[in-house]
Enzyme design. Structure first.
Site, mmCIF file in Angstrom:
data_model
loop_
_atom_site.group_PDB
_atom_site.id
_atom_site.type_symbol
_atom_site.label_atom_id
_atom_site.label_comp_id
_atom_site.label_asym_id
_atom_site.label_seq_id
_atom_site.Cartn_x
_atom_site.Cartn_y
_atom_site.Cartn_z
ATOM 1 N N ARG A 16 0.899 -1.281 -0.100
ATOM 2 C CA ARG A 16 0.071 -0.043 -0.097
ATOM 3 C C ARG A 16 0.916 1.342 -0.145
ATOM 4 N NH1 ARG A 16 -3.569 -2.065 4.945
ATOM 5 N NH2 ARG A 16 -1.829 -3.694 4.801
ATOM 6 N N LYS A 23 9.118 -0.551 2.877
ATOM 7 C CA LYS A 23 8.122 0.494 3.665
ATOM 8 C C LYS A 23 8.830 0.554 4.979
ATOM 9 C CE LYS A 23 4.432 -1.401 6.100
ATOM 10 N NZ LYS A 23 3.262 -1.881 6.286
ATOM 11 N N GLU A 155 -8.819 -11.218 12.075
ATOM 12 C CA GLU A 155 -8.440 -10.351 11.382
ATOM 13 C C GLU A 155 -9.680 -9.747 10.450
ATOM 14 O OE1 GLU A 155 -4.838 -9.136 10.956
ATOM 15 O OE2 GLU A 155 -4.793 -10.275 12.884
HETATM 16 C C1 UD1 Z 1 -0.930 -7.153 11.568
HETATM 17 C C2 UD1 Z 1 -1.915 -8.178 12.541
HETATM 18 C C3 UD1 Z 1 -3.112 -7.213 12.812
HETATM 19 C C4 UD1 Z 1 -2.653 -5.817 13.537
HETATM 20 C C5 UD1 Z 1 -1.856 -5.152 12.726
HETATM 21 C C6 UD1 Z 1 -1.431 -3.778 13.465
HETATM 22 C C7 UD1 Z 1 -1.425 -10.195 11.467
HETATM 23 C C8 UD1 Z 1 -1.811 -11.389 10.869
HETATM 24 N N1 UD1 Z 1 -2.307 -9.003 11.693
HETATM 25 O O1 UD1 Z 1 -1.776 -6.574 10.439
HETATM 26 O O2 UD1 Z 1 -3.945 -7.883 13.835
HETATM 27 O O3 UD1 Z 1 -3.858 -4.891 13.965
HETATM 28 O O4 UD1 Z 1 -0.662 -5.711 12.304
HETATM 29 O O5 UD1 Z 1 -0.663 -2.894 12.620
HETATM 30 O O6 UD1 Z 1 -0.182 -10.450 12.436
HETATM 31 N N2 UD1 Z 1 5.716 -9.261 7.964
HETATM 32 C C9 UD1 Z 1 6.612 -10.079 7.841
HETATM 33 N N3 UD1 Z 1 6.433 -11.297 7.129
HETATM 34 C C10 UD1 Z 1 5.132 -11.488 6.611
HETATM 35 C C11 UD1 Z 1 4.224 -10.790 6.598
HETATM 36 C C12 UD1 Z 1 4.173 -9.614 7.404
HETATM 37 O O7 UD1 Z 1 7.631 -9.805 8.054
HETATM 38 O O8 UD1 Z 1 5.267 -12.660 6.006
HETATM 39 C C13 UD1 Z 1 5.643 -7.878 8.639
HETATM 40 C C14 UD1 Z 1 5.545 -6.876 7.746
HETATM 41 O O9 UD1 Z 1 6.665 -6.162 7.295
HETATM 42 C C15 UD1 Z 1 5.151 -5.619 8.836
HETATM 43 C C16 UD1 Z 1 4.461 -6.674 9.966
HETATM 44 O O10 UD1 Z 1 4.878 -7.815 9.924
HETATM 45 O O11 UD1 Z 1 6.040 -5.000 9.210
HETATM 46 C C17 UD1 Z 1 2.946 -6.558 9.781
HETATM 47 O O12 UD1 Z 1 2.671 -6.894 8.553
HETATM 48 P P1 UD1 Z 1 1.368 -6.165 7.755
HETATM 49 O O13 UD1 Z 1 1.198 -6.901 6.700
HETATM 50 O O14 UD1 Z 1 1.320 -4.852 7.961
HETATM 51 O O15 UD1 Z 1 0.264 -6.681 8.804
HETATM 52 P P2 UD1 Z 1 -1.180 -5.973 9.023
HETATM 53 O O16 UD1 Z 1 -2.221 -6.320 8.013
HETATM 54 O O17 UD1 Z 1 -1.009 -4.408 9.409
HETATM 55 CA CA CA Z 2 0.908 -3.407 9.223
#
Ligand code: UD1
Ligand code: CA
Length: 452
Positions: A16, A23, A155
């Protein structure tokens, strides 16, 4: 003391943001958002940290430059999968693990400490941070039972209408019992989206009869995750105000914090005054009693006590005490300005050293120059330092007087106390005390007026 470590998730794509840059590297107050998270964890006493990288891993690892351990998560299969990768990189003696999101850069150190406290006090496998945002859409929702205890995190994509209407959101920051987490992390189910959600651990803990502690953030704006550029600008605004308030508490006057931009690493002495529309960035320092602005940019520079810089730009330079710069002057990288110098209006300096009390006025340019004390650079004077291929140096001895519109063709040396006439084009060195005039300037002998 139980060993505590942190796993920081930074492998996600950050779609996004619509950016080539990962990011977590987007800057906030002059440093990558990831750095703010790492600094807060360190301030909470959590020294052992591992950053999980994946999307843009090369860039993220280059930016971290070995300051903290990293581990790659490839492919990126969700936050639980990322924590699994992070855990594998931690030592076996680690007993408690804080999981932090690389995209939640505003959380203060106390929150991490409070979460660890909540986890220890409750002897729970998970202590999680929740918050009540103005708009919870996009976040996982905290589902509580009739007894008020947390039952699950759902979620957004999996939430029905009733769950979506819940206002309490998951911040994505947790303190875990490491043994419990290690035992469970491999068996998190794959969700409908194909990802393994860390948040699913909450329901599985509750089902297994474990207690989950929840800490509700008292300042929800600090818990927000940054997912797009609008969130980035919102976080920047909050962080800028925090920085300004810290300086004001330390005795700095900031006339209008809303139009003043001070990077996280900047140091400012007491009784300095920062006027509106000013930007102080990079590793800059401003001395006691100095006045910056209005409309001034200071980048990676040090400004001495009581100096005044208004409507000007100073880059990668060191300015002494009681100096006046501006309006409309540009101090380019590599300058050293001695005490009590006066520069402006419309003066440009680059890679130039000025001795004490030297004056550089009206429409002048000094490049690659070494200027002594009490020199006067007349209006319109310049160093012609570039011959089309190479830059050359100009040396001007102390007490020299450079007349208006003098052109100094470098390499050249003007001796101490020497003078140039108006409009002189100086192509040869001028000995100490001599006066040169004309084009090209030639030596003349003049009767010096002897001062009474
Ligand atoms: C996540 C949470 C959500 C919470 C929100 C808070 C999960 C499933 N959801 O959602 O409950 O309200 O954060 O901001 O945990 N990342 C990895 N590897 C991956 C996927 C993500 O390292 O495979 C990292 C991303 O870089 C990021 C963080 O994890 O820093 C969160 O990932 P993001 O996709 O932003 O999760 P949200 O949809 O925001
Ligand atoms: Ca996030």
């Amino acid at each position: 003391m139980t060993a505590t470590a942190a796993v920081v998730l930074a492998a996600g794509q950050g779609t996004r943001m619509r950016s080539e840059m990962p990011k977590v590297l987007h800057p906030l107050a002059g440093r990558p958002m990831l750095d703010h998270v790492l600094a807060a964890l360190a301030a909470a006493g959590i020294e052992e940290q591992v950053v999980v990288t994946g999307h843009g891993a090369d860039q993220v690892e280059a930016a971290l430059d070995g300051r903290v351990a990293t581990v790659r998560q490839e492919p990126q299969r969700g936050t639980a999968d990322a924590v699994r990768a992070g855990l594998a990189a931690l030592g076996p003696d680690v007993q408690r693990v804080v999981v932090a999101m690389g995209d939640a850069p505003l959380l203060p150190a106390e929150i991490f400490a409070d979460l660890l406290q909540a986890q220890a006090d409750g002897e729970t496998c998970i202590a999680l941070l929740s918050f009540i945002p103005t708009d919870p859409s996009g976040y996982g929702r905290i589902v509580r039972g009739p007894d008020g205890l947390v039952q699950a995190i759902v979620e957004e994509g999996d939430a029905d209408e009733a769950t979506r209407a819940l206002g309490e959101a998951n911040a994505g920051t947790y303190a875990f019992d490491a043994g419990w987490l290690r035992a469970r992390i491999g068996s998190v189910p794959v969700s409908a989206s194909g990802e393994q959600y860390l948040t699913d651990l909450v329901a599985s803990a509750v089902t297994a009869g474990e207690r989950v502690a929840v800490l509700v953030a008292d300042r929800p704006e600090l818990a927000m995750g940054i997912n797009d550029r609008i969130g980035l600008a919102g976080a920047e605004r909050i962080l800028r105000l925090q920085i300004a308030e810290r300086h004001m508490r330390n005795g700095v006057t900031i006339v209008d914090p809303a139009t003043t931009f001070i990077d996280a690493g900047v140091e400012i002495g007491p009784d300095a005054r920062i006027e509106p529309f000013s930007i102080i960035s990079g590793a800059s320092g401003v001395g006691t009693g100095a006045v910056i602005g209005p409309q001034t940019q200071i980048r990676a520079s040090r400004i001495g006590p009581r100096s005044v810089v208004w409507s000007s730009v100073v880059e990668e330079s060191v300015v002494g005490e009681d100096v006046e710069i501006g309006p409309y002057s540009h101090i380019r990288p590599g300058c050293e300005i001695g005490p009590r110098c006066r520069i402006g209006n419309f003066a440009e300096l680059k890679q130039t050293r000025l001795g004490a009390e030297t004056q550089v006025h009206h429409f002048s340019y000094l490049g690659d120059a070494d200027v002594g004390e009490r020199v006067n650079i007349g209006a319109g004077s310049i160093t012609a330092n570039f011959d089309g291929a190479v830059k050359h140096r100009t040396i001007i001895g102390e007490g020299a007087f450079i007349g208006v519109d003098t052109m100094l063709r470098a390499p050249i040396s003007i001796g101490p106390g020497a003078r140039t006439g108006a409009g002189a084009v100086v192509t040869r060195d001028v000995p100490a005390g001599e006066t040169v005039v004309g084009m090209p300037a030639r030596r003349i002998s003049i009767k010096r007026r002897t001062d009474a």
